[in-house]
Design an enzyme around this catalytic site. Structure first.
Site: not given
Ligand code: GAL
Length: 668
Positions: A155, A307
């Protein structure tokens, strides 16, 4: 098989962020992970995202043995690996020995070593250290049979105001403007005596010099992409066959993702909708769909959900776990919009630090007998079962323009309305009318080729970058239908207002209107639109408008609705102009939901652009329909984003959908 997100991809990827580096003292847990991954139908994991301190515990001292072991065990267990470059979080030794890798804020103060995602993108030291670790990773694992994809950093985000970044900005400006006179002119810098005597005088990023602030944002994107390209170089050298991606953040304000797409092989993004919150789940689904479509549009091909949470997040002030069934629905929604992978943050909850209470596939209890694990495993089984869908594409005849430069310019301009400018929400509001009718859409920037669309919606297109007006004119001239709103065609690419009347740059002729004044209403004030009889779109009665109402004069357009109040009572509120073989609509105000529904529904009906349910009527509230196509076959996803049972007929098949249900129809 058509185009898949990864070359030669045979199955939907299902997995997530895996952090064995947090459990190296627990071989029993690592063994248990392998067993649980099989049970959950996990076939891929993202590895090493924040593992730099464990891969290089001291400068120049590398410890890859644990990673060798983990990859080998995963591979033997049936999991492929998405391997990350670890630049998203810097080890303490690096940040302390080389302070210049830490960012400076706008006042020039250097941050202490803390958090993550906060390294300087310019620092030659950081770039060199990243090059070294990436080279080691690529040499060691680039040909590993388990490796399917490189995951660049994590990110990317943020900006740095250190001397190196400011000097890089000056170089960027030199390349862009060539002469300081051209820069002063482009920025209207004579204002408040901000005239620059040389590029070296550019120092503070003064938001009042709008063009400067805008260029700083563009520079920040370019510098981040440049950093990312530097990360890619050693990976390409040692593993040219392995594609690269970086996990993006939907409509994140700080970076223009259109500039990232050409450097990447595959688009991936992290989606964290807040279900069951203070907005309806249907609205949340619509916003999520918008972001999925944006990510698909970046390369016009399938993408990866890198994710998502299996249950709740920990960073929202309140985040409820997904209710039973919602996990499956959210995963299938991503697939419906073109995802070829469903991955999670995170595989297993850690015991400490900031994310110990973030949702995960494996909870602290440590076994598979939880509701969340069960739902994840069911998704794993279902993704394996629907593998015929892989390689199918989403085709769209409608596009919505969401443009970062335009957004930045609107948001940084004083005037108009200071609050509730709501560019993003306005674009999404328009998109929603397509969503609730099952009309597939792409989400594009203003410079994209429009030739494939029947309908383009360009809300609040304040900024016209070079060629954009011509692009829109050509589109309509060739038979396209264009919908626009107030605040269109006002400034050029450096945020200099066009003289000679708006919408400028040839758009006055396209829309057949001249927008002479803007009325900006207070929150408690409103305006009313009255539909003109026989307007051809089925608009009836009156509609409410808020925030924005423009006083427009026709220059050939036909009036479809008028304003009821104020000194511009009786003036046009909605117009249509025939231009070449197409039509251009101009909406002079920010209107209520009923207007959006009647108006966009009417236009869709006029151009016969329908969802798979065969009409331009909205689907029942809560229902979304999306199609993936492959070699004459259609996979129609019918989704129920509501807590009630619903009945709907799609492709002549009556369906009964359970609360949070999703049916996939294969036709034929
Ligand atoms: C994302 C990040 C992850 C984790 C996740 C939690 O933005 O890439 O490492 O922190 O959020 O929701």
């Amino acid at each position: 098989m058509g185009l898949t997100a990864l070359p030669g991809q045979k199955v939907f990827l299902h997995g997530g962020d895996y952090n064995p580096d947090q459990w190296l003292d627990r071989p029993d847990i690592l063994r248990e992970d392998l067993r649980l991954m099989k049970l959950a139908g996990v076939n891929v994991v993202s590895l090493g995202i924040f593992a730099w301190a464990n891969l290089e515990p001291r400068e120049g001292e590398f410890t890859f043995e644990w990673m060798d072991q983990v990859i080998e065990s995963l591979h033997a267990n049936g999991q492929q690996v998405i391997l990350a470059t670890p630049s998203g979080a810097k080890p303490n030794w690096l940040a302390l020995k080389y302070p210049q890798v830490r960012r400076c804020d706008a006042q020039g103060r250097r941050e202490p070593q803390q958090l993550r995602h906060n390294h300087c993108m310019t620092s030659p030291v950081y770039r060199e250290k990243v090059r070294i670790i990436n080279t080691h990773l690529a040499r060691r694992y680039g040909k590993n049979p388990a490796l399917v994809l490189w995951h660049l950093s994590n990110e990317y985000s943020g900006e740095c105001y250190c001397d190196l970044c400011k000097e890089a900005f000056r170089q960027w400006l030199r390349a862009r403007y060539k002469t300081v006179a051209a820069m002063n002119q482009a920025w209207w810098a004579h204002f408040w005596s901000h005239t620059f005597g040389g590029f070296d005088e550019v120092d503070a990023i003064d938001p009042h010099v709008n063009g400067l602030a805008l260029d700083w944002k563009r520079f920040t994107t370019d510098q981040t992409v440049d950093f990312m390209r530097a990360e890619i170089a050693p990976l390409r050298e040692f593993s040219p066959q392995v594609p690269v991606t970086t996990n993006m953040m939907g409509t994140f304000e700080g970076l223009d993702y259109w500039r990232f797409a050409p450097a990447l092989d595959v688009i991936s993004w992290d989606s964290y909708p807040l279900w069951h919150s203070n907005r309806s789940d249907y609205e949340v689904a619509s916003d999520t769909a918008f972001k999925h479509d944006l990510n698909r549009s970046l390369k016009r091909r399938p993408w990866l959900l890198m994710e998502s949470t299996p249950s709740n997040v920990n960073w929202a002030s309140i985040s409820r776990p997904k209710k039973p069934g919602v996990h499956r629905l959210a995963c299938l929604q991503a697939v419906a919009h073109g995802a070829d992978a469903i991955c999670y943050f995170q595989w297993r909850k850690g015991r400490g630090s900031a994310e110990k209470f973030h949702g995960a596939v494996v909870d602290h209890v440590g076994h598979e007998h939880t509701r969340v694990f069960g739902e994840v495993a069911a998704v794993g089984r279902e993704l394996a079962a629907v593998k015929d869908i892989l390689g199918s594409e989403v085709t769209a005849k409608a596009a919505v323009i969401f443009d970062w430069d335009n957004r930045w310019a609107i948001n940084s301009s004083a005037g108009c309305r200071h609050s509730e400018k709501n560019y993003e929400a306005t674009v999404q509001r328009h998109y929603h009318e397509l969503f609730r009718r099952g009309v597939a859409a792409e989400v594009i920037e203003s410079t994209c080729d429009l030739a494939d669309y029947q309908l383009v919606i360009a809300p609040m297109l304040y900024m016209l970058k070079p060629g954009v007006a011509e692009n829109l004119r050509r589109f309509v001239h060739d038979g396209g239908t264009l919908i626009s709103t107030y605040m269109t065609g006002i400034a050029n690419e450096t945020d200099l207002v066009f003289t000679g009347g708006w919408p400028a740059d040839g758009l006055m002729e396209l829309f057949g209107v001249w927008a002479q004044e803007q009325d900006l209403l207070w929150d408690h004030q409103s305006q009313t639109l009255l539909a003109v009889p026989d307007n051809g779109l089925g608009l009836t009665g009156s509609y409410a408008a808020r925030h924005y109402a423009e006083v427009i004069y026709t220059r050939g357009a036909r009036v479809l609705a008028t304003f009821e109040h104020e000194f511009y009572a009786g003036f046009p509120a909605l117009t249509v102009n025939s231009f070449g073989r197409g039509k251009a609509y101009y909406t002079a105000s920010r209107n209520d939901d009923r207007f959006h529904s009647d108006f966009i529904g009417g236009v869709l009906s006029d151009i016969k652009l329908h969802g798979p349910h065969g009409s331009a009527l909205p689907l029942p509230d809560g229902i979304s329909v999306q199609v993936r196509r492959q070699e004459g076959r259609e996979f129609i996803f019918v989704m129920n984003f509501s807590e009630i049972r619903q009945e709907v007929s799609v492709a002549d098949r009556p369906l009964r959908l359970e609360p949070w249900g999703c049916e996939i129809l294969a036709v034929p």
